[in-house]
Structure formats: structure tokens, C-alpha cells
Enzyme design. Structure first.
Site, PDB file in Angstrom:
ATOM      1  N   LEU A 111      43.337  10.323  -1.356  1.00 49.52           N
ATOM      2  CA  LEU A 111      43.227  11.703  -1.847  1.00 49.52           C
ATOM      3  C   LEU A 111      44.354  12.520  -1.224  1.00 49.52           C
ATOM      4  CD1 LEU A 111      39.484  12.904  -1.785  1.00 49.52           C
ATOM      5  CD2 LEU A 111      41.016  12.839  -3.747  1.00 49.52           C
ATOM      6  N   ASP A 112      45.064  13.284  -2.045  1.00 45.35           N
ATOM      7  CA  ASP A 112      46.122  14.150  -1.529  1.00 45.35           C
ATOM      8  C   ASP A 112      45.536  15.178  -0.559  1.00 45.35           C
ATOM      9  OD1 ASP A 112      48.021  12.861  -3.024  1.00 45.35           O
ATOM     10  OD2 ASP A 112      47.994  14.322  -4.660  1.00 45.35           O
ATOM     11  N   PRO A 113      46.338  15.689   0.380  1.00 47.72           N
ATOM     12  CA  PRO A 113      45.839  16.682   1.345  1.00 47.72           C
ATOM     13  C   PRO A 113      45.200  17.902   0.683  1.00 47.72           C
ATOM     14  CG  PRO A 113      47.967  15.865   2.045  1.00 47.72           C
ATOM     15  CD  PRO A 113      47.729  15.283   0.680  1.00 47.72           C
ATOM     16  N   ALA A 169      43.648  17.978  -2.144  1.00 50.12           N
ATOM     17  CA  ALA A 169      42.456  17.605  -2.916  1.00 50.12           C
ATOM     18  C   ALA A 169      41.269  17.431  -1.978  1.00 50.12           C
ATOM     19  CB  ALA A 169      42.712  16.321  -3.687  1.00 50.12           C
TER      20      ALA A 169
END
Length: 298
Positions: free
Chosen positions: A37-39, A41
């Protein structure tokens, strides 16, 4: 500590940050995660602990579900609101305009990975090239959008919310950008929440802040078997379980598989007579061979 711990990742943490934190909290050194998961998100991040880390390359269900917010009339270099604005214009799309365009993005579609992504091209991560100010040609990739719906849209702010169920490798930022292009403008993602990953829902995920304060995770650790529920299973006798755990193949005709007659290459969950998950087996001719062992007491 063996099994799956489902964390609700907050904003501004990388997936590796969560792994590092939970290593300290649990004292378990062997921890990995399923699906980065992107930071920016938030949402479901399944962690695999102990011998469950052996499942990272075997998980079948990589489908994910998201709730994504977006705004039309804006384009950034990262395709989300946290990037540098490249283009901006006033738009006046209606809810019906968007509803009419969504069917084009349902089913199997082609996507071009964004430059700010972890995709490798010629051994280099795209985001490293993007940070150096480089943009290269990327090949389209097939992804599947199983469900795409517009849950709300404010025509004044040109902002709305999408509910998405998609296959592994789907970039929601790209999906929103493509929708904006199809409407004749631009679009950026303004927030992203992963509500389901690998079969685990956000309702069963533990907020990271709560997990940091916990001392006993016994009731929260899900069995490794839960990662493989899309496979069928076979129960074996105690002597067969012992042989399987020691690395030996089983005669499939001396198990219930004789009646089922699964095809060659079929993968099955193998359980002992106490219903305990031992690992995965694979049919090879007349034998049930080991595909991957997960038994703790082997």
C-alpha cells in the site's frame, strides 16, 4: 507466532514501516506483507508471520477492493492529489456523464503503469526514473475490473467516490486518470482506502495504533490455511499425516481422493484427522506430493 495478522494501515506509513513496527511489537522477526500500500493510501494490509511467510509467493487470491475519491479537471505528475499539478481546468460534468463512461472500464482492460510506480523496466523502478525527471515508454498491461460503481458525485466541486473491485496489478490512480481522459478532461485520485485484500476485509483489520499497544495477539492471528481457502482439501489419517510432514508422498488412492479423482497438477489443502492444516499437496500421477509444508511441529 505463525499465521496472518490483518492491519488497517494509516496514512503516511509505508508497508515496510508497518512490518518494522509489528516486528518490534510482537517480537517475531519473520514478518512479511501481502500487497504493498502506498504511504498515502490506507486500509487492509495482511501481514504473514513465522512460517506463514512461506505463503507469500503462493497466495492465489490477489483480488482487492477499494474506495477511492477523485476530482475532475486536475492532472498531476503522480496522478494523485499529492503530486505536482501539471494541468487544471474548470469542468462541468454531471453524474450521468460519469455513469455513462464507467462501463468502458469494467471487465478486462488495458492499463499503462504510472511513472510513479514500483514497476521495473530494464531493471530500474519507474519511480526512480520519475524522480530523476525521466519519463519512458511503458507497455500496456491487462487488468480486470470486476466491479466499478459511482457511490456519489458533487457536481459543484466535480468530486466523487468510486467503489472498485479489481485484480492484482491494477492502479486506481491510472483508472481515474483514464476516466478523466475518456470524459475529455483530466482526473486525480484524492484518497484511497483498501477495503479488502486477499480475502480479508477492513472490518476485521486491526488499526495500527491499537496493534502497537497490544501485548497478546492470540485471538487476532488467523490460521495460515485462511490464505488458501480457494483450494479444496483432503483429510488424511494420523500415520499419513506423519509421513506427509516428514516429506513423504501419499498414495492418493488410499485417501478420499480416490473417489474425487482430481486432475494431475491439482493443489489441495492437506489436513490431519484433527482438522489441523499441514500444508499444500499437489497431485502427481497416483501420488499426493508435498507442494508446501506449513505444519509447525514438523
Amino acid at each position: 507466532m505463525n499465521g496472518v495478522l490483518v492491519i488497517n494501515k494509516p496514512m503516511d506509513f509505508t508497508s515496510f514501516d508497518v512490518v518494522a513496527i509489528m516486528r518490534r511489537v510482537t517480537g517475531e522477526r519473520k514478518i512479511g506483507h501481502l500487497g504493498t500500500l502506498d504511504p498515502n493510501a490506507t486500509g487492509v494490509l495482511p501481514l504473514v508471520l513465522g512460517n506463514a511467510t512461506k505463503a507469500q509467493d503462493l497466495v492465489v487470491n490477489h483480488d482487492k477492493e477499494y474506495v477511492a475519491e477523485f476530482r475532475l479537471g486536475v492532472k498531476t505528475d503522480t496522478l494523485d492529489i499529492w503530486g505536482e499539478v501539471i494541468k487544471e481546468e474548470k469542468t462541468s460534468f454531471t453524474k450521468e456523464d460519469i455513469l455513462n463512461i464507467l462501463p468502458k472500464f469494467t471487465g478486462e482492460i488495458q492499463q499503462i503503469p504510472p511513472m510513479y510506480s514500483a514497476v521495473k523496466v530494464d531493471g530500474k523502478r519507474l519511480y526512480d526514473l520519475a524522480r530523476d525527471g525521466k519519463e519512458i515508454e511503458r507497455k500496456t498491461r491487462p487488468v480486470t475490473i470486476y466491479h466499478l460503481s459511482l457511490t456519489d458525485f458533487d457536481e459543484e466541486s466535480q468530486s466523487g467516490t468510486l467503489k472498485i473491485k479489481c485484480s492484482k496489478g491494477t492502479y486506481v490512480r491510472t483508472l481515474i486518470d483514464d476516466i478523466g481522459n475518456a470524459l475529455g478532461s483530466f482526473g486525480v485520485m484524492t484518497s484511497l482506502v483498501r477495503t479488502n485484500a486477499c480475502g480479508y476485509s477492513i472490518e476485521e483489520a486491526i488499526p495500527l495504533e491499537k496493534a502497537r499497544e497490544m501485548t497478546d495477539f492470540g485471538d487476532c492471528i488467523k490460521d495460515t490455511e485462511s490464505l488458501f481457502m480457494t483450494y479444496g482439501y483432503v483429510k488424511v489419517t494420523s500415520p499419513q499425516a506423519k509421513r506427509f510432514k516428514n516429506g513423504g508422498a501419499l498414495d492418493k488412492n488410499r485417501t478420499y481422493l480416490a473417489k474425487l479423482n482430481p486432475p494431475d497438477g491439482a493443489i489441495l489443502r492437506v489436513k490431519d484427522d484433527q482438522n489441523k492444516f499441514l500444508g499444500l499437496g499437489i497431485i502427481k500421477g497416483e501420488e499426493l506430493k508435498i507442494y508446501k509444508l506449513f505444519a509447525v511441529n514438523q
